[in-house]
Write a protein that holds these residues in place. Structure first.
Motif, PDB file in Angstrom:
ATOM      1  N   UNK A  38       0.834  -1.193   0.000  1.00 55.50           N
ATOM      2  CA  UNK A  38       0.000   0.000   0.000  1.00 55.50           C
ATOM      3  C   UNK A  38       0.875   1.252   0.000  1.00 55.50           C
ATOM      4  N   UNK A  39       1.875   1.281   0.855  1.00 56.00           N
ATOM      5  CA  UNK A  39       2.720   2.469   0.966  1.00 56.00           C
ATOM      6  C   UNK A  39       3.483   2.743  -0.331  1.00 56.00           C
ATOM      7  N   UNK A  40       3.932   1.696  -1.024  1.00 54.21           N
ATOM      8  CA  UNK A  40       4.662   1.894  -2.279  1.00 54.21           C
ATOM      9  C   UNK A  40       3.796   2.498  -3.366  1.00 54.21           C
ATOM     10  N   UNK A  41       2.485   2.389  -3.238  1.00 53.76           N
ATOM     11  CA  UNK A  41       1.580   2.902  -4.274  1.00 53.76           C
ATOM     12  C   UNK A  41       1.106   4.327  -3.980  1.00 53.76           C
ATOM     13  N   UNK A  42       1.688   4.971  -2.982  1.00 52.26           N
ATOM     14  CA  UNK A  42       1.366   6.362  -2.661  1.00 52.26           C
ATOM     15  C   UNK A  42       2.554   7.215  -3.088  1.00 52.26           C
ATOM     16  N   UNK A  43       2.294   8.212  -3.942  1.00 57.07           N
ATOM     17  CA  UNK A  43       3.361   9.043  -4.497  1.00 57.07           C
ATOM     18  C   UNK A  43       3.058  10.517  -4.269  1.00 57.07           C
ATOM     19  N   UNK A  44       4.123  11.280  -4.205  1.00 55.88           N
ATOM     20  CA  UNK A  44       3.991  12.724  -4.126  1.00 55.88           C
ATOM     21  C   UNK A  44       4.963  13.364  -5.097  1.00 55.88           C
ATOM     22  N   UNK A  45       4.506  14.362  -5.810  1.00 51.61           N
ATOM     23  CA  UNK A  45       5.363  15.016  -6.787  1.00 51.61           C
ATOM     24  C   UNK A  45       4.840  16.415  -7.081  1.00 51.61           C
ATOM     25  N   UNK A  46       5.721  17.215  -7.631  1.00 56.31           N
ATOM     26  CA  UNK A  46       5.342  18.527  -8.148  1.00 56.31           C
ATOM     27  C   UNK A  46       5.310  18.389  -9.666  1.00 56.31           C
ATOM     28  N   UNK A  47       4.236  18.836 -10.285  1.00 51.44           N
ATOM     29  CA  UNK A  47       4.091  18.668 -11.731  1.00 51.44           C
ATOM     30  C   UNK A  47       3.204  19.769 -12.296  1.00 51.44           C
ATOM     31  N   UNK A  48       3.298  19.929 -13.580  1.00 52.35           N
ATOM     32  CA  UNK A  48       2.449  20.874 -14.285  1.00 52.35           C
ATOM     33  C   UNK A  48       1.036  20.312 -14.324  1.00 52.35           C
ATOM     34  N   UNK A  49       0.071  21.116 -13.908  1.00 58.58           N
ATOM     35  CA  UNK A  49      -1.327  20.700 -13.901  1.00 58.58           C
ATOM     36  C   UNK A  49      -2.135  21.687 -14.729  1.00 58.58           C
TER      37      UNK A  49
END
Length: 187
Positions: free
Chosen positions: A57-68
């Motif tokens: 479960x933890x490996x499938x949670x991501x955080x990033x900065x990206x163009x939206x």
């Protein structure tokens, strides 16, 4: 009535009965010990399986900065700009999410993020200017696997608690580690 005669010497059948009783007792003890060992192994296997599911479960949670193209900010929807994105691609919700925003000296907190959803937080101008540093980091660390969503994606550091009440921390380099067991205050 006549008294029963008592023999003081054991018969062969007495020895056979005593030996069979002793072997039965040893067999019962051995069966009990074997059962305890198997029970311990099964509990250990269950613990490893639960630990693997929790890590999955933890490996499938991501955080990033990206163009939206769109992002919901404090003043409503903002069109086209960089934003912080926390994506929960797991099958369980995550709780008590903390997103430290180092360029503006604050922390954004969320109580819960449902399974299969994303939380988008628009970035300030100071934070967007800080992405140049992240771009340099990304060029220097091509081996780090990032979510496949585009070229201008930068990992961010954040923390969350999984469905099993275990705290996890994602680093700026995309790394994942189980955090210390301490409760984070609710936002």
């Amino acid at each position: 009535m006549a008294p029963l005669p008592v023999e003081f010497e054991p018969l062969v059948t007495d020895w056979i009965t005593a030996a069979a009783t002793a072997f039965a007792a040893l067999g019962t003890i051995a069966t009990f010990v074997t059962g305890l060992i198997l029970l311990k192994k099964e509990a250990s296997r269950d613990s490893e399986r639960l630990d693997a599911e929790r890590r999955k479960q933890a490996r499938r949670v991501h955080g990033y900065a990206a163009w939206q193209e769109e992002a919901r900010g404090p003043q409503g929807w903002v069109r086209a700009g960089y934003a912080y994105v926390i994506a929960n691609n797991s099958d369980e919700p995550i709780y008590r999410i903390r997103l430290p925003r180092e360029f503006v000296n604050t922390t954004t907190r969320y109580r819960m993020l449902e399974a299969g959803t994303r939380q988008i937080q628009p970035m300030t101008e100071e934070e967007v200017n800080g992405l140049d540093l992240a771009d340099n980091w990304r060029a220097a660390n091509p081996e780090v696997e990032l979510p496949p969503i585009g070229a201008n994606v930068f990992p961010i550091a954040f923390a969350f608690v999984d469905a099993g009440n275990v705290r996890w921390e994602r680093g700026n380099d995309g790394s994942l580690r189980e955090g210390p067991v301490r409760l984070m205050p609710n936002p």
